[in-house]
Enzyme design. Structure first.
Site, mmCIF file in Angstrom:
data_model
loop_
_atom_site.group_PDB
_atom_site.id
_atom_site.type_symbol
_atom_site.label_atom_id
_atom_site.label_comp_id
_atom_site.label_asym_id
_atom_site.label_seq_id
_atom_site.Cartn_x
_atom_site.Cartn_y
_atom_site.Cartn_z
ATOM 1 N N ARG A 1 12.933 -39.519 -22.066
ATOM 2 C CA ARG A 1 12.533 -40.396 -20.953
ATOM 3 C C ARG A 1 11.017 -40.340 -20.900
ATOM 4 N NH1 ARG A 1 15.012 -42.099 -15.932
ATOM 5 N NH2 ARG A 1 13.534 -42.259 -14.205
ATOM 6 N N HIS B 1 15.186 -49.929 -20.227
ATOM 7 C CA HIS B 1 16.064 -48.866 -19.721
ATOM 8 C C HIS B 1 17.477 -49.161 -20.216
ATOM 9 C CE1 HIS B 1 17.438 -45.555 -17.549
ATOM 10 N NE2 HIS B 1 17.176 -45.900 -16.297
ATOM 11 N N GLN C 1 20.804 -47.402 -18.770
ATOM 12 C CA GLN C 1 21.223 -47.888 -17.464
ATOM 13 C C GLN C 1 22.084 -49.135 -17.607
ATOM 14 O OE1 GLN C 1 20.572 -46.693 -14.106
ATOM 15 N NE2 GLN C 1 22.240 -48.149 -13.840
ATOM 16 N N ASP D 1 16.119 -54.022 -8.056
ATOM 17 C CA ASP D 1 15.542 -52.725 -8.375
ATOM 18 C C ASP D 1 14.437 -52.468 -7.362
ATOM 19 O OD1 ASP D 1 14.920 -50.367 -9.747
ATOM 20 O OD2 ASP D 1 13.590 -51.379 -11.161
ATOM 21 N N CYS E 1 20.191 -49.695 -9.609
ATOM 22 C CA CYS E 1 20.183 -48.491 -10.453
ATOM 23 C C CYS E 1 19.824 -47.232 -9.678
ATOM 24 C CB CYS E 1 19.237 -48.689 -11.630
ATOM 25 S SG CYS E 1 17.487 -48.833 -11.198
ATOM 26 N N ARG F 1 26.809 -43.811 -15.457
ATOM 27 C CA ARG F 1 25.767 -43.318 -16.357
ATOM 28 C C ARG F 1 26.336 -42.210 -17.243
ATOM 29 N NH1 ARG F 1 20.378 -43.873 -15.100
ATOM 30 N NH2 ARG F 1 20.062 -42.962 -17.169
#
Length: 341
Positions: free
Chosen positions: A113, A140, A143, A236, A276, A304
């Site tokens: 990450r 991402h 996700q 988001d 998310c 996830r």
């Protein structure tokens, strides 16, 4: 008796997951099939038994990514090694290339990450084990696997559905919604203010993929146009890490793209809501939406774990570094006997 030797098995190709389109439409479907199977039988797949080590680097703070990868590696029979910022020489005293070469001799999967997509690309170029993008400034993709799994669970399919994303559309989440959504055969609509929309190369890549799947792309500044009849509504945070000092300005800028009851009323009556997380109630989403009956954000968060487990197992199987259980979705016919490593 013939003395002609049997032909050698073809070497497996090492697979990485750095951007959503690293999976073809058929491969994305295989990973999602595998995720659904793993969710039903959580401990059937053990490609990291030993335990082998999966290393997970964090250059950014995290909750869901950290826990889901650590738990997922353990569920797959492995040992997670979590590395926090400043704990290694990665990218400072030692090059990414040399780090990749060293780690490949010690671990079975590398998860990172980070900030720059270029770092992940360099890691993958020099690693001999799968490398996974757990978030970068550009994408991402993990996700999105969880999100698509959630859509499948609640809608029974992804193909032909309309997914509307509202808000800051110049970020990694919007990019991945475009690319992964059309890969899944969805009609993806992205809405945000002028100057905060996806860059042209990402849109072009999404449009190219959509021609393969029957999906489509719409990028607009009109929130109502994006929401009209949408099956899936997504947003988001407006204030990502490092943008805290822009809070008031961004609130004003994105106010017309907030997902509230009126916005959901423009979508299809049975639309589901995704986020998310972390979410800021009263900013990008109203409490009545995220805590309401159309919200599936906690299923999404749980997924996830299942999606990332499936991804790691699939990469190991397809790279010839592990053998799939008989009858595993999308993973038949691959295993260590075909590896070129």
């Amino acid at each position: 008796m013939s003395t002609t030797p049997a032909p050698a098995a073809p070497a497996a190709t090492l697979r990485h997951f750095l951007v959503d389109t690293d999976l073809t439409p058929a491969e994305q479907s295989e990973v999602l099939d595998l995720a659904q199977s793993m969710k039903a039988e959580r401990f059937r797949h053990r490609p990291l038994a030993g335990p082998q080590t999966g290393i997970v680097f964090f250059d950014k703070t995290s909750t869901r990514t950290r826990v889901s990868f650590a738990a997922g590696i353990a569920d797959l029979g492995g040992q997670p090694l979590i590395v926090n910022p400043g704990e290694t020489q990665l990218g400072h005293k030692e090059s990414i290339a040399d780090t990749a070469r060293v780690l490949s001799r010690m671990v079975s999967v590398i998860v990172w990450r980070t900030f720059a997509q270029s770092g992940l690309q360099e890691m993958a170029e020099h690693a001999t084990v799968p490398v996974v993008n757990a978030l970068s400034d550009d994408y991402h993709p993990c996700q999105l696997l969880a999100d698509l799994l959630t859509v499948r669970e609640h809608k029974g399919r992804t193909e032909g559905l309309v997914m509307a994303y509202l808000g800051d559309a110049a970020n990694n989440m919007a990019n991945s919604y475009l690319l992964a959504g059309v890969t899944a055969g969805m009609h993806v609509r992205i809405a945000g203010p002028a100057g905060y929309l996806p860059q042209a190369p990402v849109v072009a890549a999404a449009e190219a993929r959509a021609t393969e799947t029957g999906g489509s792309v719409l990028v607009t500044t009109d929130a109502a146009q994006a929401l009209d009849g949408a099956d899936v509504v997504v947003t988001d945070t407006w204030i990502s890490m490092g943008q805290e000092d822009e809070k008031e300005a961004r609130q004003s800028l994105f106010r017309d793209y907030a997902v509230d009851a009126a916005a959901m009323g423009t979508a299809a009556p049975d639309a589901i809501f995704l986020h998310c997380l972390p979410a800021y109630r009263g900013f990008e989403v109203a409490a009545e939406v995220i805590d309401g009956p159309q919200s599936v954000v906690f299923d999404e968060a749980e997924n996830r774990l299942h999606a990332q487990k499936a991804l790691m197992a699939w990469l190991l199987y397809r790279s010839g570094l592990a053998t799939a259980p008989d009858g595993a979705p999308g993973a038949a016919g691959v295993g260590p006997e075909t590896t070129g490593r």
